[in-house]
Design an enzyme around this catalytic site. Sequence first.
Site, PDB file in Angstrom:
ATOM      1  N   ARG A  57      21.555  86.021  32.638  1.00 17.51           N
ATOM      2  CA  ARG A  57      21.020  85.850  33.990  1.00 17.51           C
ATOM      3  C   ARG A  57      22.137  85.388  34.916  1.00 17.51           C
ATOM      4  O   ARG A  57      22.634  84.265  34.778  1.00 17.51           O
ATOM      5  CB  ARG A  57      19.893  84.815  33.994  1.00 17.51           C
ATOM      6  CG  ARG A  57      18.662  85.226  33.219  1.00 17.51           C
ATOM      7  CD  ARG A  57      17.583  84.180  33.406  1.00 17.51           C
ATOM      8  NE  ARG A  57      16.346  84.552  32.743  1.00 17.51           N
ATOM      9  CZ  ARG A  57      15.203  83.893  32.861  1.00 17.51           C
ATOM     10  NH1 ARG A  57      15.166  82.803  33.637  1.00 17.51           N
ATOM     11  NH2 ARG A  57      14.123  84.282  32.233  1.00 17.51           N
ATOM     12  N   ASP A  59      23.807  84.210  38.539  1.00 18.86           N
ATOM     13  CA  ASP A  59      23.395  83.422  39.699  1.00 18.86           C
ATOM     14  C   ASP A  59      23.492  84.244  40.979  1.00 18.86           C
ATOM     15  O   ASP A  59      24.064  85.337  41.003  1.00 18.86           O
ATOM     16  CB  ASP A  59      24.284  82.179  39.841  1.00 18.86           C
ATOM     17  CG  ASP A  59      24.052  81.165  38.741  1.00 18.86           C
ATOM     18  OD1 ASP A  59      22.976  81.200  38.113  1.00 18.86           O
ATOM     19  OD2 ASP A  59      24.951  80.339  38.498  1.00 18.86           O
ATOM     20  N   TYR A 117      33.338  88.005  31.016  1.00 22.07           N
ATOM     21  CA  TYR A 117      33.348  87.893  32.472  1.00 22.07           C
ATOM     22  C   TYR A 117      34.781  88.021  32.995  1.00 22.07           C
ATOM     23  O   TYR A 117      35.746  87.693  32.295  1.00 22.07           O
ATOM     24  CB  TYR A 117      32.808  86.528  32.913  1.00 22.07           C
ATOM     25  CG  TYR A 117      31.308  86.388  32.860  1.00 22.07           C
ATOM     26  CD1 TYR A 117      30.530  86.641  33.987  1.00 22.07           C
ATOM     27  CD2 TYR A 117      30.676  85.993  31.688  1.00 22.07           C
ATOM     28  CE1 TYR A 117      29.153  86.495  33.940  1.00 22.07           C
ATOM     29  CE2 TYR A 117      29.295  85.844  31.636  1.00 22.07           C
ATOM     30  CZ  TYR A 117      28.539  86.101  32.766  1.00 22.07           C
ATOM     31  OH  TYR A 117      27.174  85.955  32.715  1.00 22.07           O
ATOM     32  N   ARG A 204      32.149  79.577  36.291  1.00 20.71           N
ATOM     33  CA  ARG A 204      32.668  79.184  37.596  1.00 20.71           C
ATOM     34  C   ARG A 204      33.226  77.762  37.576  1.00 20.71           C
ATOM     35  O   ARG A 204      34.184  77.451  38.289  1.00 20.71           O
ATOM     36  CB  ARG A 204      31.570  79.329  38.645  1.00 20.71           C
ATOM     37  CG  ARG A 204      31.197  80.797  38.918  1.00 20.71           C
ATOM     38  CD  ARG A 204      29.885  80.912  39.658  1.00 20.71           C
ATOM     39  NE  ARG A 204      29.897  80.146  40.888  1.00 20.71           N
ATOM     40  CZ  ARG A 204      28.801  79.732  41.503  1.00 20.71           C
ATOM     41  NH1 ARG A 204      27.603  79.975  41.000  1.00 20.71           N
ATOM     42  NH2 ARG A 204      28.897  79.058  42.633  1.00 20.71           N
TER      43      ARG A 204
END
Length: 279
Positions: A57, A59, A117, A204
């Site tokens: 999921r 953001d 990522y 992040r």
Amino acid sequence: MDDTEREVIRVRLGISYDGTDFTGWARQPGLRTVQGTLEESLSKVFREPIQLTVAGRTDAGVHAEGQVAHFDTTGELDADKLLYRMARFLPKDVRITEVSPAPPHFDARFSATRRHYVYRLTTARYGAEPLQARSVVAAKPGLDLDAMRAASRQLLGLHDFAAFCRRREGATTVRELQRFDWERDGELLNARVSADAFCWSMVRSLVGAVLAVGEARRTPEWVASLLTETERSSSVTVAPAHGLSLVRVDYPADADLAARNAQTRETRTLPAAGGCCGE
């Protein structure tokens, strides 16, 4: 054969989206989300309610180039036809890029062994190029890349990443960080981050912490010390969402899917002193 006797088919999707104008992946009443947009269009095509299970999921503002999801349907599946129809149904900032039937044990979330990522930055003094402005973050020129790489290496392995994660009740923050390195191409700088799974806001936060080292505001040792903390650290700045993109999700062979599902559902814990690898 009537509808009650029709075979249930599990369908695997590859998905790509620009997360700028979405309030994240997860469906939320009254908000534009990736899941909501896809489920609405798929439900119209299959003429039955479609519910998606996703690998990760994302953001609000986070992108995906290699997202994976699955759903079950009693309808007929023509992969090529569905791919073409969805290109016409969906808005331009989200695309289904792959469609295929999946084994019954395939689960986009629990079967995944690794998620990859990329976080994209530019150190150009004028900031991001206009065509990259929605996916590349402007960073300070003169980042110390060697120090950033040193800090990133200290985070690899199985650790409790509580300092880097937003708290979710009952959720573990133990993860195995398998890759965290940096690639430079002129003024473009990409962080490549891979793990078995990530907790909320982890990537992040990792990038934000290491950027502080690159800007000489913190040391690599400070980054390593965060692994001893048991709750989210207020000293870690979360990097902007729009630089992050989910680029790939790995899965085991079909014969190993059920075992992987069971393994993933077990609560991750750190190995005991003197112990070895494991979740």
